[in-house]
Structures are given as C-alpha cells and as structure tokens.
Design a protein around this motif. Structure first.
Motif, PDB file in Angstrom:
ATOM      1  N   ILE A 116       0.849  -1.187   0.000  1.00  0.00           N
ATOM      2  CA  ILE A 116       0.000   0.000   0.000  1.00  0.00           C
ATOM      3  C   ILE A 116       0.894   1.249   0.000  1.00  0.00           C
ATOM      4  O   ILE A 116       0.710   2.155  -0.793  1.00  0.00           O
ATOM      5  CB  ILE A 116      -0.922   0.032   1.253  1.00  0.00           C
ATOM      6  CG1 ILE A 116      -1.838  -1.190   1.277  1.00  0.00           C
ATOM      7  CG2 ILE A 116      -1.680   1.330   1.356  1.00  0.00           C
ATOM      8  CD1 ILE A 116      -3.053  -1.124   0.415  1.00  0.00           C
ATOM      9  N   LYS A 117       1.835   1.240   0.882  1.00  0.00           N
ATOM     10  CA  LYS A 117       2.722   2.385   1.074  1.00  0.00           C
ATOM     11  C   LYS A 117       4.039   2.089   0.363  1.00  0.00           C
ATOM     12  O   LYS A 117       4.696   1.101   0.641  1.00  0.00           O
ATOM     13  CB  LYS A 117       2.949   2.587   2.580  1.00  0.00           C
ATOM     14  CG  LYS A 117       3.648   3.833   2.953  1.00  0.00           C
ATOM     15  CD  LYS A 117       3.698   3.937   4.473  1.00  0.00           C
ATOM     16  CE  LYS A 117       4.351   5.233   4.876  1.00  0.00           C
ATOM     17  NZ  LYS A 117       4.436   5.336   6.341  1.00  0.00           N
ATOM     18  N   GLN A 118       4.406   2.962  -0.562  1.00  0.00           N
ATOM     19  CA  GLN A 118       5.614   2.726  -1.354  1.00  0.00           C
ATOM     20  C   GLN A 118       6.879   2.724  -0.488  1.00  0.00           C
ATOM     21  O   GLN A 118       7.808   1.980  -0.757  1.00  0.00           O
ATOM     22  CB  GLN A 118       5.738   3.777  -2.454  1.00  0.00           C
ATOM     23  CG  GLN A 118       4.749   3.560  -3.566  1.00  0.00           C
ATOM     24  CD  GLN A 118       4.946   4.555  -4.708  1.00  0.00           C
ATOM     25  OE1 GLN A 118       5.827   5.403  -4.670  1.00  0.00           O
ATOM     26  NE2 GLN A 118       4.115   4.430  -5.727  1.00  0.00           N
ATOM     27  N   MET A 119       6.880   3.541   0.545  1.00  0.00           N
ATOM     28  CA  MET A 119       8.059   3.626   1.395  1.00  0.00           C
ATOM     29  C   MET A 119       8.191   2.394   2.307  1.00  0.00           C
ATOM     30  O   MET A 119       9.281   2.092   2.764  1.00  0.00           O
ATOM     31  CB  MET A 119       7.997   4.893   2.258  1.00  0.00           C
ATOM     32  CG  MET A 119       7.933   6.177   1.448  1.00  0.00           C
ATOM     33  SD  MET A 119       9.358   6.394   0.383  1.00  0.00           S
ATOM     34  CE  MET A 119      10.537   6.999   1.545  1.00  0.00           C
ATOM     35  N   ASP A 120       7.061   1.716   2.557  1.00  0.00           N
ATOM     36  CA  ASP A 120       7.067   0.530   3.435  1.00  0.00           C
ATOM     37  C   ASP A 120       6.108  -0.518   2.845  1.00  0.00           C
ATOM     38  O   ASP A 120       5.004  -0.729   3.348  1.00  0.00           O
ATOM     39  CB  ASP A 120       6.645   0.928   4.855  1.00  0.00           C
ATOM     40  CG  ASP A 120       6.818  -0.221   5.842  1.00  0.00           C
ATOM     41  OD1 ASP A 120       7.365  -1.275   5.453  1.00  0.00           O
ATOM     42  OD2 ASP A 120       6.385  -0.050   7.006  1.00  0.00           O
ATOM     43  N   PRO A 121       6.509  -1.199   1.734  1.00  0.00           N
ATOM     44  CA  PRO A 121       5.589  -2.124   1.050  1.00  0.00           C
ATOM     45  C   PRO A 121       5.185  -3.339   1.885  1.00  0.00           C
ATOM     46  O   PRO A 121       4.162  -3.957   1.622  1.00  0.00           O
ATOM     47  CB  PRO A 121       6.347  -2.561  -0.204  1.00  0.00           C
ATOM     48  CG  PRO A 121       7.769  -2.237   0.044  1.00  0.00           C
ATOM     49  CD  PRO A 121       7.811  -1.141   1.062  1.00  0.00           C
ATOM     50  N   GLU A 122       5.932  -3.671   2.924  1.00  0.00           N
ATOM     51  CA  GLU A 122       5.611  -4.835   3.752  1.00  0.00           C
ATOM     52  C   GLU A 122       4.647  -4.512   4.887  1.00  0.00           C
ATOM     53  O   GLU A 122       4.166  -5.418   5.564  1.00  0.00           O
ATOM     54  CB  GLU A 122       6.893  -5.449   4.329  1.00  0.00           C
ATOM     55  CG  GLU A 122       7.848  -5.987   3.275  1.00  0.00           C
ATOM     56  CD  GLU A 122       7.207  -7.034   2.364  1.00  0.00           C
ATOM     57  OE1 GLU A 122       6.543  -7.959   2.876  1.00  0.00           O
ATOM     58  OE2 GLU A 122       7.370  -6.912   1.135  1.00  0.00           O
ATOM     59  N   LYS A 123       4.351  -3.236   5.087  1.00  0.00           N
ATOM     60  CA  LYS A 123       3.428  -2.844   6.144  1.00  0.00           C
ATOM     61  C   LYS A 123       2.057  -3.456   5.856  1.00  0.00           C
ATOM     62  O   LYS A 123       1.574  -3.420   4.738  1.00  0.00           O
ATOM     63  CB  LYS A 123       3.299  -1.325   6.237  1.00  0.00           C
ATOM     64  CG  LYS A 123       2.391  -0.893   7.364  1.00  0.00           C
ATOM     65  CD  LYS A 123       2.314   0.620   7.481  1.00  0.00           C
ATOM     66  CE  LYS A 123       1.342   0.976   8.595  1.00  0.00           C
ATOM     67  NZ  LYS A 123       1.132   2.425   8.681  1.00  0.00           N
ATOM     68  N   GLU A 124       1.457  -4.048   6.914  1.00  0.00           N
ATOM     69  CA  GLU A 124       0.185  -4.760   6.743  1.00  0.00           C
ATOM     70  C   GLU A 124      -0.985  -3.875   7.160  1.00  0.00           C
ATOM     71  O   GLU A 124      -0.946  -3.189   8.181  1.00  0.00           O
ATOM     72  CB  GLU A 124       0.181  -6.049   7.574  1.00  0.00           C
ATOM     73  CG  GLU A 124       1.164  -7.077   7.060  1.00  0.00           C
ATOM     74  CD  GLU A 124       1.112  -8.387   7.806  1.00  0.00           C
ATOM     75  OE1 GLU A 124       0.514  -8.467   8.896  1.00  0.00           O
ATOM     76  OE2 GLU A 124       1.688  -9.367   7.281  1.00  0.00           O
ATOM     77  N   TYR A 125      -2.034  -3.946   6.343  1.00  0.00           N
ATOM     78  CA  TYR A 125      -3.306  -3.280   6.602  1.00  0.00           C
ATOM     79  C   TYR A 125      -4.351  -4.397   6.628  1.00  0.00           C
ATOM     80  O   TYR A 125      -4.415  -5.196   5.699  1.00  0.00           O
ATOM     81  CB  TYR A 125      -3.623  -2.282   5.494  1.00  0.00           C
ATOM     82  CG  TYR A 125      -2.590  -1.190   5.377  1.00  0.00           C
ATOM     83  CD1 TYR A 125      -2.839   0.060   5.900  1.00  0.00           C
ATOM     84  CD2 TYR A 125      -1.366  -1.424   4.758  1.00  0.00           C
ATOM     85  CE1 TYR A 125      -1.897   1.078   5.804  1.00  0.00           C
ATOM     86  CE2 TYR A 125      -0.417  -0.433   4.662  1.00  0.00           C
ATOM     87  CZ  TYR A 125      -0.681   0.826   5.184  1.00  0.00           C
ATOM     88  OH  TYR A 125       0.252   1.808   5.101  1.00  0.00           O
ATOM     89  N   VAL A 126      -5.157  -4.437   7.669  1.00  0.00           N
ATOM     90  CA  VAL A 126      -6.038  -5.592   7.883  1.00  0.00           C
ATOM     91  C   VAL A 126      -7.499  -5.173   7.852  1.00  0.00           C
ATOM     92  O   VAL A 126      -7.886  -4.164   8.457  1.00  0.00           O
ATOM     93  CB  VAL A 126      -5.727  -6.266   9.246  1.00  0.00           C
ATOM     94  CG1 VAL A 126      -6.656  -7.445   9.496  1.00  0.00           C
ATOM     95  CG2 VAL A 126      -4.272  -6.693   9.303  1.00  0.00           C
TER      96      VAL A 126
END
Length: 177
Positions: A116-126
């Motif tokens: 979702i976030k280009q700066m942190d592509p591994e960040k999870e949104y649930v």
C-alpha cells in the motif's frame, strides 16, 4: 365247530374293523400331512419371494450407494480442483496485489493488504470480516477505516468482493497520503 367258526368270523370282523379304523386314521393323518406339506411349501415360497425381494432391494440400495459414492467422489474432485484454483488465485493475489487471506482464531477472515505504502511495502493493513449467511459483517480494520458500516452496507448490497477489495485498498492508500 360252528362256534369256533363264529369266533373266527368275529375275530375277522374285529380285525376288519380295526384295519378300517386304522385306515381312517391313516387317511386323516395323510390329509393332515398333505395340508402341513402345502402350508410349508406356501411358507417356503413366501420366504423365497421375500428373499428375492430383499435381494432385489439390496441390489438397488447397493446401486444407489455406488451412484452416491461416485457423486461424492466427483464432487470431492471438483472441490479439490476448486480449492487448488483458489490457492493459485490467492498466491497470485498475494504476489501481485499484496493481499493475503487468513482465518483467525475468532472464526473470522482477515484480509491482509500489503504494498500500500511505497516507502514501506511490507506494512500490513487488515480488514477482518465475519460471514453471516449471505451477508458479511466488517468486524475491524487496522488501521481503523472511517465509515466501516457504510462499507459493509455497500458490500452486502453489491455482493462484489473484488470491488470491495479495490475500494478498501484505495481507502488504505488514501489514509497513507
């Protein structure tokens, strides 16, 4: 001599009478045995008929079971194929779209979005949902999405899961901008 002859005649008459009585009893016994024989034959015929009917019924039941077994095997095969296709689809969603689907310990489904976030592509949104018949209930999101109830109503009205995921992804992206 006449008396002796009369005695012999009386003995012969008694013997004839005894034989006649015995013959009558034998005829009655013969009749009883014949009737019993007929009854036994009738019972045997009925049992044979019932046995044949039972065999026929058993054959039909076995055929139905075999048909049902083939239906179940066919359905299981279709289900396995469907699951395999779903797993392939889930891997594609995960790889290309950054979407994982997991079952939680609360018997809900968690849709985990990444990339979702280009700066942190591994960040999870649930987004966590519960299925209730034909409808779903959006139980929570992390980070919290505004107007979760409106999103739930919209999804239940459209029943379009893909569109719902696209919309949720956009909502998460908008939150990060």
């Amino acid at each position: 001599e006449i008396n002796e002859l009369r005695k012999k005649i009386d003995n012969i008459r008694d013997n004839v009478h005894s034989v006649k009585t015995y013959k009558d009893r034998a005829a009655k016994e013969k009749q009883r045995i014949a009737e019993e024989y007929e009854n036994l034959n009738k019972i045997i015929s009925e049992k044979i008929c019932k046995r044949d009917e039972a065999r026929e019924l058993l054959t039909k039941i076995q055929q139905r079971l075999e048909d049902r077994k083939q239906q179940v095997e066919s359905e299981e095969s279709r289900q396995r194929e469907k699951i395999a296709n779903m797993e392939k689809g889930m891997l594609l969603y995960e790889k290309h779209l950054g979407l994982k689907i997991q079952r939680t310990r609360h018997n809900t489904l968690a849709f985990i979005f990444t990339q979702i976030k280009q700066m942190d592509p591994e960040k999870e949104y649930v987004l966590e949902i519960t299925l209730e018949g034909d409808n779903c209930r959006l139980t929570r999101s992390e980070p919290p999405l505004p107007e979760l109830q409106e999103l739930e109503d919209r999804f239940n009205a459209s029943k379009n899961l893909s569109a719902c995921f696209v919309h949720v992804r956009k909502l998460f992206q908008n939150m990060e901008e």
